[in-house]
Every structure is written in C-alpha cells, then in structure tokens.
Write a protein that holds these residues in place. Structure first.
Motif, PDB file in Angstrom:
ATOM      1  N   UNK A 106      -6.779  41.662 108.331  1.00  0.00           N
ATOM      2  CA  UNK A 106      -6.881  42.030 106.919  1.00  0.00           C
ATOM      3  C   UNK A 106      -5.513  42.334 106.321  1.00  0.00           C
ATOM      4  N   UNK A 107      -5.391  41.998 105.036  1.00  0.00           N
ATOM      5  CA  UNK A 107      -4.148  42.297 104.330  1.00  0.00           C
ATOM      6  C   UNK A 107      -3.976  43.805 104.177  1.00  0.00           C
ATOM      7  N   UNK A 108      -2.736  44.245 104.256  1.00  0.00           N
ATOM      8  CA  UNK A 108      -2.439  45.670 104.121  1.00  0.00           C
ATOM      9  C   UNK A 108      -2.341  46.050 102.646  1.00  0.00           C
ATOM     10  N   UNK A 109      -2.163  47.332 102.406  1.00  0.00           N
ATOM     11  CA  UNK A 109      -2.116  47.830 101.029  1.00  0.00           C
ATOM     12  C   UNK A 109      -0.961  47.192 100.259  1.00  0.00           C
ATOM     13  N   UNK A 110       0.206  47.073 100.895  1.00  0.00           N
ATOM     14  CA  UNK A 110       1.359  46.453 100.240  1.00  0.00           C
ATOM     15  C   UNK A 110       1.077  44.988  99.908  1.00  0.00           C
ATOM     16  N   UNK A 111       0.345  44.313 100.814  1.00  0.00           N
ATOM     17  CA  UNK A 111       0.004  42.910 100.569  1.00  0.00           C
ATOM     18  C   UNK A 111      -0.906  42.784  99.353  1.00  0.00           C
ATOM     19  N   UNK A 112      -1.870  43.680  99.237  1.00  0.00           N
ATOM     20  CA  UNK A 112      -2.812  43.624  98.114  1.00  0.00           C
ATOM     21  C   UNK A 112      -2.110  43.850  96.785  1.00  0.00           C
ATOM     22  N   UNK A 113      -1.067  44.685  96.802  1.00  0.00           N
ATOM     23  CA  UNK A 113      -0.333  44.957  95.562  1.00  0.00           C
ATOM     24  C   UNK A 113       0.442  43.741  95.080  1.00  0.00           C
ATOM     25  N   UNK A 114       0.910  42.899  96.019  1.00  0.00           N
ATOM     26  CA  UNK A 114       1.689  41.717  95.634  1.00  0.00           C
ATOM     27  C   UNK A 114       0.831  40.462  95.554  1.00  0.00           C
ATOM     28  N   UNK A 191       4.735  34.188 100.143  1.00  0.00           N
ATOM     29  CA  UNK A 191       5.911  33.488  99.637  1.00  0.00           C
ATOM     30  C   UNK A 191       6.958  34.517  99.225  1.00  0.00           C
ATOM     31  N   UNK A 192       8.121  34.022  98.810  1.00  0.00           N
ATOM     32  CA  UNK A 192       9.201  34.917  98.411  1.00  0.00           C
ATOM     33  C   UNK A 192       8.822  35.746  97.188  1.00  0.00           C
TER      34      UNK A 192
END
Length: 511
Positions: A106-114, A191-192
């Motif tokens: 699962x995507x982490x919290x930082x991943x969900x924000x971006x 991605x970047x």
C-alpha cells in the motif's frame, strides 16, 4: 449402460450449471469480483456505491486469461459493472504502487499526498474529460495480468502521449497502436513530479512469430552451409569469394542476434545485442557495396588507387573501409541513443519493447532505413555502370571472351543485390505506409523476404551447377581427368593425332 448414461448426464448438468453461472452477454473483462459487496434478497449487489441488478451477476469458478484459455479458481460472485459505469483496469490493487512490472504494498501517507488521482478520458463525442479514478470510475483490479513483461509510458518524455477512451481502450500516440483491456492495464507509478496513473502495456503478439522463427532458423542454417562451402572449396578463395564470405559472416551474426531476441535470450544484454545486430547488418550491406564497386573497377580497368593494389592488399583495404564505416554508423547511433531526448527521433535500441530499432519510429528512417537507402542507390549506380560497360564491349569478340567469366560472376552478384535490395526496399516502403491498414501486409511480405535471405542465397550460390561441380572436384581431386587424358580420348574418337609436346603444353597452360 446406466453408468454411461449417468456420466453423460452429469457432464451435461455441469455445462448447464456453468452456462447459467456466466452473465449473459457480458465479457469476462467487463466484470469485477463483487463477493465483498452487500447482497440484497432480490439477488442484486451493492458494490463500491454502485447497485448491480441480479441479472448482471453470476457465480464463477474460473478466470479467462488474455489468450482466451481458462484457469480454475475458487468460486466467487462477479458483476458486469462496466455496463453500468465506465471502468478503468488497474494492474493490481488501486492502493498499490508498481515498479518494473511488479506490484508493491500500500502507498504511504506521503505517497497519497503526491498522488494525482485523475485520468483524462475521451468520450464517444471526442470530448476529453477528467475523471477521478476511484469516485467516478469503477476500478477493475482482479483481472489476470495482460502478460509477463509489461512496458509503461513515461509522460515526462516527449512523444509518450496516449489516449484512454470511454470504452476502456487505450491508444499510444507515437505509433497509433490501440490496445484493448486484455493487452494493457494502468497503475500508480512514481515520477519526478509525483505519483501518476501510468498505462502499462504488452507488445501485441504476432501470429507470425512461429513462421518467423522457422524462417530465421532455416536461413541461418543455409548461411552456415554457404560459408562452409566457400571456406572448403579452394577455387572460391579469390577476392570475390573472400568479400562474399565476409558479407555472409556479417549477415549471419546480425540475423543470429535477431533470432536470440525472438527467443527472449537478450534480456540481460538487450542494448548490447541490439547494437551488435545493427553493426553486423550495416557491415553486410557495406560489403555488398564493396562487391559492386570492385566489379565496376575490375571490369572497367578503373585507374583508382584501390584497384592498383595487389589482391591481398585490396582485400585489406576493403576490410578497413567496411568495418570503419559500420563502426562509425554504430557509434553515431549509440551517441544519438544517449543524447537525443525526443522519443520519436531517438533510436531507442534496447529500450522497452525491442532490443533493436522500433521500426515504426522516425529514428529508424534516419539511422537504419536511411543508411540502407543510400547503399541501395550506390549499388544501383555501380551495377548500372558495370552493365553499361559490358554492353559496350559485347561486340568485341576478344573482350567478350576475356570478360566472359567476370560477366557470369557479375550476373550472379547482381541477383544477390536484387534479393537484398528488393527486401529492404519493401521495408523502406512499408515504413512510409506504416499508418495505413490497407498496406499493412507489406510488412509481412518484407519480413518474409528478409528472413529468408540466407535460404535464397544458398539456392543462388550453392545449388547452381558450377558450384556443385567445384564441390565434387574438391572432394574427389583425382576423379577429374587431365587435359591430356581428355584430348587423348578425343584423338581416339576422331582419329586426330597430337604430339606429346602439344599435349604437355596444353596441360601447362591449364595449370
């Protein structure tokens, strides 16, 4: 008898049960597992905020693979949700990230924000709208993977545009290929500029892959036999033969790498294999140009610096020219593969779909077909000049007798040029009409001729009577009667007498 009737009845009941379980008029790839949804007494389900009527649900104990074969799985309930709301097919769960074709946790919290949760969907009317993948679309995540090896589109690179249609088909812009849901899926990718939904696609399988393998294998075997014969027969070790052997070895190695790629054996050195294949195919074509130049220079007695050299020095000069040109072309292509950013003009050797060129890309015309076209034009010019000279001296009996053997050899290599020139000319023409479905068969015809070059060369050069005679003479050197023996038989048959001095002189001249 009763046992047989019972067995047949059981089989029929099983088929009836499976047909009843399937959802009528609904493709498996338009369904999703709704077992976790809320079931109502009337047989309908509430899944992901969507009410699915009973007639669009069914119990499945199998899954349909992309090649239309079935695989047995645990029994579960599926709903034909794509008939009620547009679907988007994910490779794995919608809260997973993908990297190099593998799904991660699962995507982490930082991943969900971006995360950018929107995808552009093109409607039937042609209008492009933004859709939230979770709130406005139904996510299909439990379908079988499209293939083992997935390639993705990087939106940060120019030319990697794509269109996702309302019916869930997907089209790449740079080659206009269209994929259905069996051939691609989307997934979150880092991605970047953040995490985006990126399409992951399969290379469309070709029905011709089997005959391609067979044609390549037969062609390589014929090339190996041709090289072996030219190395074995000493009378073929002249300058023509040496150039021809060099040409055949280059073509053999280039095609061998193509076969290894077809067998997926270049995965650990894909780029290196692609550049080596390019180098030797270029060398093969340059060797053909050297042969055509040599014939023109020899038959016309051209006073150029190369032809004034001794045969062994001329062959050395030909080697230097050919390998340097092939290496230069490969170096330029390698540099462009590193420097050029635009995917439409970058060779892309060893990138994503193929270890060799993407033959539908514009770069193929510059670095591959462009070089082929120049050598074809050069060879045509040389062969026309040589043919013109032959016609000029044709009326001169002395010159005609003197150049008879060279003329025969010229005609033989002219056939070789026609074989190669025609096949690659078809490939170049096919490149210009690559977007036309009407001319799509040109690719198949060009591929068929190209992959069979070794077989055609074997027929033209080895199976002709003069070469077969040379092989027999090489294998049985004492079997061929000498000139003295032949003339003795002629004398006995005709009653003509020759002196021993004349016979020996004839033998010496032949030797």
């Amino acid at each position: 008898m009763l046992l047989l009737v019972g067995l047949v009845s059981a089989i029929i009941l099983l088929f009836i049960e499976k047909s009843n379980a399937e959802i009528a008029g609904c493709d498996f790839y338009d369904t999703v597992d709704i077992s976790t949804g809320q079931k109502f007494p009337n047989g309908s389900y509430l899944y992901d905020g969507l009410l699915i009527p009973a007639h669009l649900t069914g119990t499945y104990d199998f899954k349909v693979l992309p090649d239309d074969t079935w695989d047995v799985v645990a029994s579960h309930v599926r709903g034909c949700v794509c008939k009620l709301r547009p679907c988007v097919r994910f490779c794995c769960s919608h809260n997973h990230l993908m990297n190099v074709g593998v799904c991660y946790d699962n995507m982490k919290k930082d991943d969900l924000e971006s995360l950018n949760p929107y995808v552009n969907v093109t409607l039937k009317s042609g209008e492009v709208v933004k859709r939230h993948f979770k709130d406005e679309l139904i996510v299909q995540w439990d379908l079988p993977m499209p293939c083992e090896e997935l390639y993705y589109l990087d939106h940060t690179e120019e030319g990697n545009g794509f269109t996702l249609f309302e019916d869930a088909t997907f089209q790449m812009h740079f080659n206009q290929l269209i994929f259905n849901k069996r051939q691609y899926c989307v997934q979150h990718l880092a991605f970047k500029d953040g995490i985006r939904i990126a399409p992951h696609y399969c290379i469309p399988s070709e029905n011709t892959s089997n005959w391609k393998e067979v044609a390549l294998i037969i062609s390589l075997i014929c090339m190996a036999i041709t090289i072996g014969v030219y190395l074995y027969v000493k009378k073929l070790h002249n300058l023509h033969g040496k150039c021809f052997i060099s040409y055949m070895v280059s073509l053999f190695i280039g095609y061998l790498f193509l076969l290894l790629e077809l067998w997926n054996l270049l995965q650990y050195f894909c780029a290196a294999g692609g550049f080596l294949s390019y180098f030797f195919i270029m060398a093969a074509y340059f060797w053909l140009s050297v042969i055509s130049l040599h014939f023109w220079a020899k038959l016309t007695n051209a006073k150029n610096s190369v032809y004034r050299l001794m045969p062994e020095h001329r062959f050395r000069a030909y080697n230097i020219c050919t390998w340097v040109w092939a290496a230069s072309m490969t170096g330029v292509t390698f540099l462009a593969n590193r420097v050029v950013q635009n995917v439409n003009w970058r060779p892309m050797i060893g990138e994503q779909a193929s270890c060799f060129f993407n033959v539908r890309n514009n770069a193929a015309m510059i670095y591959f077909y462009g070089a082929m076209l120049l050598t074809i034009i050069f060879n045509i010019t040389m062969f026309i000049l040589t043919a013109t000279f032959i016609e000029k001296v044709k009326k001169d009996a002395n010159n005609a007798s003197k150049n008879h053997s060279e003329k025969q050899t010229y005609v033989m290599y002219l056939r070789l040029f026609i074989v190669m020139g025609l096949s690659w000319s078809l490939e170049i023409f096919a490149f210009f009409v690559k977007d036309s479905t009407y001319w799509s068969t040109i690719f198949q015809v060009a591929d068929c001729i190209n992959l069979s070059q070794g077989t055609m060369i074997f027929v033209l050069f080895i199976l002709k009577p003069t070469t077969l005679k040379l092989i027999r003479d090489q294998m049985h050197p004492g079997h061929r009667p000498s000139t003295t023996q032949r003339r003795t038989r002629e004398c006995q048959n005709t009653g003509t007498s020759y002196t021993a001095y004349e016979w020996n002189d004839a033998d010496q001249n032949e030797a």
